[in-house]
Design a protein around this motif. Structure first.
Motif, mmCIF file in Angstrom:
data_model
loop_
_atom_site.group_PDB
_atom_site.id
_atom_site.type_symbol
_atom_site.label_atom_id
_atom_site.label_comp_id
_atom_site.label_asym_id
_atom_site.label_seq_id
_atom_site.Cartn_x
_atom_site.Cartn_y
_atom_site.Cartn_z
ATOM 1 N N UNK A 80 69.110 39.437 64.132
ATOM 2 C CA UNK A 80 67.875 39.166 64.546
ATOM 3 C C UNK A 80 66.864 37.961 64.019
ATOM 4 N N UNK A 81 66.879 37.438 64.297
ATOM 5 C CA UNK A 81 65.238 35.801 64.067
ATOM 6 C C UNK A 81 63.954 36.457 63.599
ATOM 7 N N UNK A 82 63.605 37.028 62.352
ATOM 8 C CA UNK A 82 62.306 37.842 62.380
ATOM 9 C C UNK A 82 61.732 36.500 61.136
ATOM 10 N N UNK A 83 61.235 36.353 61.046
ATOM 11 C CA UNK A 83 59.918 35.172 60.353
ATOM 12 C C UNK A 83 58.760 36.043 60.211
ATOM 13 N N UNK A 84 58.841 35.577 58.796
ATOM 14 C CA UNK A 84 57.694 36.027 58.219
ATOM 15 C C UNK A 84 56.381 35.280 57.307
ATOM 16 N N UNK A 85 55.071 35.899 58.101
ATOM 17 C CA UNK A 85 54.152 35.252 57.370
ATOM 18 C C UNK A 85 52.966 36.391 56.712
ATOM 19 N N UNK A 86 52.053 35.695 55.988
ATOM 20 C CA UNK A 86 51.961 35.957 54.738
ATOM 21 C C UNK A 86 50.763 37.071 54.925
ATOM 22 N N UNK A 87 49.841 37.241 55.923
ATOM 23 C CA UNK A 87 49.021 38.512 56.724
ATOM 24 C C UNK A 87 49.568 39.193 58.205
ATOM 25 N N UNK A 88 50.407 38.351 59.033
ATOM 26 C CA UNK A 88 50.717 39.157 59.768
ATOM 27 C C UNK A 88 51.795 39.697 60.155
#
Length: 220
Positions: free
Chosen positions: A139-147
């Motif tokens: 699956x595609x999971x996008x990393x965000x520093x705060x979220x």
């Protein structure tokens, strides 16, 4: 002591070698050959190496003066130290990074970007399973520093399952954000369609081929 000279026509790099069975002879010849190497380098005007090879089976040492090919040295680009970027360049780089962070935050705040909890409920699996699938590229999971990680809802096909090509896309493009950009961008190799549109049309083989072409640098 036996001395073996090798002519330039036979082995152009080796000027002189000695086989010395006794340690005392070796030490004396070592200084002598070093002096000759210095003289040869000054006369030739290019680099000369001084090589010592010890052969325990033969009980002897070999001292070789090796003339380096000057053309080899000339063909190598010198390494230059890069200085510190000036204030203007630092400001430009900082501004670019800040724009990138803002753009990431905008993408992750879109309505179709789901948290791990919501996405796991949508798939009917646990959050741990979703995390494992993300790590495996399923699956595609996008990393965000705060979220934290966000999962695009559109990566699911009409049956509610992640597109089967996602693991291969992760393998080819080597990064979740690279996969995201590929899926949302139009590509000439896909007749101007985005990767996602092509997947929705069942064009999995074409999608994989387009991704491989991008990875090779055939097209952007």
């Amino acid at each position: 002591m036996p001395v073996t000279k090798t002519s330039a026509s036979e082995t152009p790099n080796i000027a002189l070698s000695m086989k010395l069975p006794r340690k005392a002879d070796f030490e004396k010849a070592l200084l002598n050959q070093y002096t000759k190497a210095v003289q040869l380098s000054q006369k030739a005007g290019h680099q000369v190496s001084f090589r010592v090879v010890v052969d325990p089976r033969a009980g002897a040492q070999t001292i070789s003066i090796v003339e380096e090919d000057p053309l080899v040295g000339d063909s190598v680009f010198p390494v230059e130290e890069a200085g510190e970027p000036d204030d203007e360049l630092k400001a430009a780089l900082s501004s670019a990074r800040e724009r990138g962070r803002r753009r990431v935050a905008e993408i992750l705040s879109e309505d179709d970007m789901l948290s791990a909890d919501v996405f796991s409920d949508l798939l009917g699996v646990s959050r741990v399973t979703v995390n494992t699938k993300r790590q495996n590229g399923q699956v595609l999971g996008l990393d965000g520093a705060k979220r934290g990680f966000r999962f695009p809802a559109w990566q699911l096909d009409q049956d509610g399952r992640p597109y089967a090509s996602l693991p291969k896309l992760h393998e080819i493009l080597a990064g979740a954000w690279a996969v995201y950009r590929f899926l949302v961008s139009p590509h000439g190799a896909l007749d101007g369609r985005t990767g996602l549109d092509a997947l929705k049309r069942g064009q999995d083989s074409g999608v994989i081929a387009a991704a491989e072409g991008i990875a090779r640098g055939d097209f952007r």
